[in-house]
Design a protein around this motif. Structure first.
Motif, short mmCIF file in Angstrom:
data_model
loop_
_atom_site.label_atom_id
_atom_site.label_comp_id
_atom_site.label_asym_id
_atom_site.label_seq_id
_atom_site.Cartn_x
_atom_site.Cartn_y
_atom_site.Cartn_z
N ASN A 326 42.18 33.63 46.37
CA ASN A 326 42.34 34.16 45.02
C ASN A 326 41.19 33.76 44.11
N TYR A 331 39.60 36.43 41.56
CA TYR A 331 40.91 36.68 40.96
C TYR A 331 41.60 35.34 40.69
N LYS A 339 48.40 38.75 39.03
CA LYS A 339 47.07 38.46 39.55
C LYS A 339 46.04 39.20 38.72
N PRO A 341 41.81 39.74 37.28
CA PRO A 341 40.40 39.54 37.61
C PRO A 341 39.87 38.27 36.94
#
Length: 454
Positions: A326, A331, A339, A341
Motif C-alpha cells: 500500500n 497508496y 484506500k 492515493p
C-alpha cells in the motif's frame, strides 16, 4: 606506517573532491568489508536496494546488512564501532552531540534516507469514540487531515477516571515522538515535558504537565499492544500502520506528511572516526545509496512492486507483501476499504529527499528544547554549531558531484551543492500553519502556545 601514509593521501584526495566539477575520480576504498545495521521498517529500502542491485559491489564494497533489535542498539553499535554504519533515527546523532542520553560519541549524518513515511494510528475503540466528531465528505468518508482536537473528549474521559490515554512512539529522540507531540499540541492536547533535573519516572518519560502519556514501544509490537488495549494509539513507520488495518485492530488517522509536508525521517549514520579514517569508502557508500534512492523513485515509482517483493523477505522487513505494498506503491489505507492515493508517502529521492539540510537538524533540536530534553536555553549559534557537527552536506556534495561528472545523474536532481547551502527556505507546511525558519530557532520556539519558549 604504510596505513598511515595511505590515510594521509586519502585525506588529501577527500579534500580535493570538495572542488565542484573536479575531474578526479574517488580513490579505492580504504575499507572494503562493511556491516550496516537497520531496523525492520520499509524506509530501510535504500540499503536493501543498494545491496540487491549491486551498487555497493560496483563501488568495491563487500557489505553485510544486519537487522538490529532496537534503536538504542543501533546507535550504540555505530558509536562503539561494532558495526560501520546504520539506518537510524534523525534525532539520534543530534541528541548524542547535544549531550543527551547515556551513549557517548560523535555520529555524523552525510545523507538523509527518506521523507515522510510515518502515520498515527488509534485503536478501534478510540476511533469509534471520535468518529462522530470527524467531518465527512459526500461519500461519508472522513475529511483529512484529522486534527488532534477530536481526541479531546477521549483524553478528558481518561483523566476523569484518573487515568491517562497511552500512545506509543519508538524512541524519545525519534521523529515519531516529535510528530506525535506536534500533532497533539496543535490540537490543544499537552503531550508533557521532560525534566532531566528530577529523578521521578514521569519526568524522565516526558509526562510532566501532560494530558496523555507517550510511551516507548518497539514498532513490531505496536499492533499487538493496540489490540490488547495496552496502548490506545501510536505513531510509527511502515508497515505497522497498514498492519493494523490489515489485521483489523486499528485505524490510521493522519500521515506525517499532513503534520509536516515532506518532513525528514531516517538518516544514514557513520561515526566521525570512521569518516576520518575512510574518506574514499565514505564517498563510495554515499554514491551507492544515492543510486538506490533514485532507483526507488524512478519512473513515478515504477520500481516499487519489485521493492515490495525484496522488503517482504525475512532478512529485511519480513511483513506480508500485501501489507507493505500500500504505502510503497503510492497508496495509503485508513479504514478498511478507504484506500487513497499517496504517491509521496515515501520519498527516497524526489524533492531532494537525500540531502542533509542543516535546517532539518535545527528543527529536531528545537523540538528537544520545546519539550525539555535540552534543559537550558541555548543561543541560535548553538543550534547551528550542533547541526554542522552532525549533518555533513560537504560529504554528500562529493558523492553527488562524482555521479554528476560521470553522467550517472544530472545537476538538476540535486539542490545547490555549494558551501553556503544547507538551509531550506522558510515555510509553513505544518498542520498548525506555523512558519519555520531554520535560521531563527529561538524565534520559532516562541511562536507556540504549548512548549518551552526560551
Amino acid at each position: 606506517m604504510q596505513n598511515r601514509q595511505s590515510r594521509f593521501f586519502g585525506s588529501i584526495l577527500f579534500a580535493l573532491l570538495l572542488i565542484p566539477h573536479s575531474a578526479m575520480a574517488v580513490g579505492p576504498p580504504e575499507t572494503k568489508e562493511l556491516t550496516f545495521g537497520f531496523i525492520k521498517l520499509t524506509d530501510m529500502a535504500p540499503l536493501a536496494i543498494a545491496y540487491e542491485n549491486g551498487y555497493f559491489e560496483d563501488e568495491g564494497l563487500d557489505v553485510y546488512l544486519e537487522a538490529q533489535r532496537t534503536w538504542a542498539q543501533v546507535v550504540e553499535a555505530v558509536a562503539g564501532r561494532v558495526i560501520d554504519g546504520a539506518h537510524m533515527l534523525a534525532g539520534q546523532p543530534l541528541a548524542m552531540r547535544a549531550g543527551l542520553g547515556p551513549v557517548q560519541g560523535h555520529i555524523v549524518t552525510p545523507i538523509s534516507m527518506d521523507l515522510n513515511g510515518n502515520a498515527i494510528t488509534v485503536s478501534n475503540e478510540i476511533w469509534e469514540a471520535v468518529s462522530s466528531n470527524i467531518e465527512r465528505n459526500d461519500d461519508g468518508l472522513p475529511v483529512h487531515p484529522i486534527k488532534a482536537n477530536v481526541l479531546k473528549p477521549v483524553v478528558d474521559a481518561f483523566r476523569g477516571r484518573d487515568e491517562y490515554l497511552k500512545l506509543g512512539m519508538v524512541s524519545p529522540t525519534s521523529t515519531h515522538n516529535y510528530e506525535l507531540r506536534y500533532w497533539l499540541a496543535a490540537g490543544g492536547i499537552h503531550p508533557g515535558f521532560y525534566d532531566a533535573s528530577k529523578g521521578d519516572a514521569g519526568s524522565r518519560s516526558g509526562w510532566n504537565d501532560s494530558d496523555v502519556h507517550l510511551v516507548v514501544t518497539p514498532p513490531p509490537e505496536m499492533p499487538r499492544l493496540l489490540e490488547r488495549g495496552i496502548i490506545g494509539g501510536y505513531c510509527v513507520g511502515e508497515p505497522w500502520n497498514q498492519q493494523a488495518v490489515f489485521t483489523g485492530v486499528g485505524v490510521p488517522v493522519i500521515t506525517d506528511s499532513d503534520i509536516w509536508r515532506n518532513n525528514p525521517e531516517k538518516v544514514f549514520g557513520l561515526s566521525a572516526e570512521f569518516v576520518s579514517e575512510n574518506p574514499n569508502t565514505t564517498v563510495r557508500i554515499l554514491r551507492a545509496l544515492l543510486r538506490a534512492a533514485k532507483w526507488l523513485d524512478e519512473g513515478n515509482n515504477t520500481n516499487r512492486l519489485e521493492t515490495v517483493e525484496i522488503l517482504s523477505r525475512p532478512e529485511y522487513v519480513g511483513a506480508p507483501p500485501e501489507v507493505i505494498s500500500n504505502s510503497m506503491t503510492g497508496y495509503f489505507e485508513y479504514e478498511r476499504g478507504d484506500k487513497r492515493p499517496a504517491p509521496d508517502f515515501n520519498l527516497f529521492f524526489r524533492e531532494f529527499a537525500t540531502y542533509p539540510y542543516y535546517s532539518d537538524a535545527v528543527w529536531y533540536l528545537t523540538q528537544m528544547r520545546r519539550w525539555g530534553q535540552i534543559a537550558e536555553s541555548k543561543p541560535d549559534e548553538w543550534y547551528f554549531k550542533i547541526a554542522r557537527e552532525v549533518y555533513r552536506p560537504d560529504l554528500y556534495a562529493m558523492a553527488a558531484n562524482e555521479l554528476i561528472e560521470e553522467g550517472s545523474m544530472s545537476r538538476s536532481e540535486f539542490p545547490d551543492l555549494g558551501e553556503e547551502s544547507g538551509f531550506r527556505q522558510p515555510h509553513a507546511d505544518f498542520i498548525d500553519g506555523v512558519e519555520y525558519d531554520g535560521n531563527q530557532p529561538n524565534a520559532y520556539l516562541r511562536k507556540f502556545s504549548i512548549g518551552i519558549k526560551d
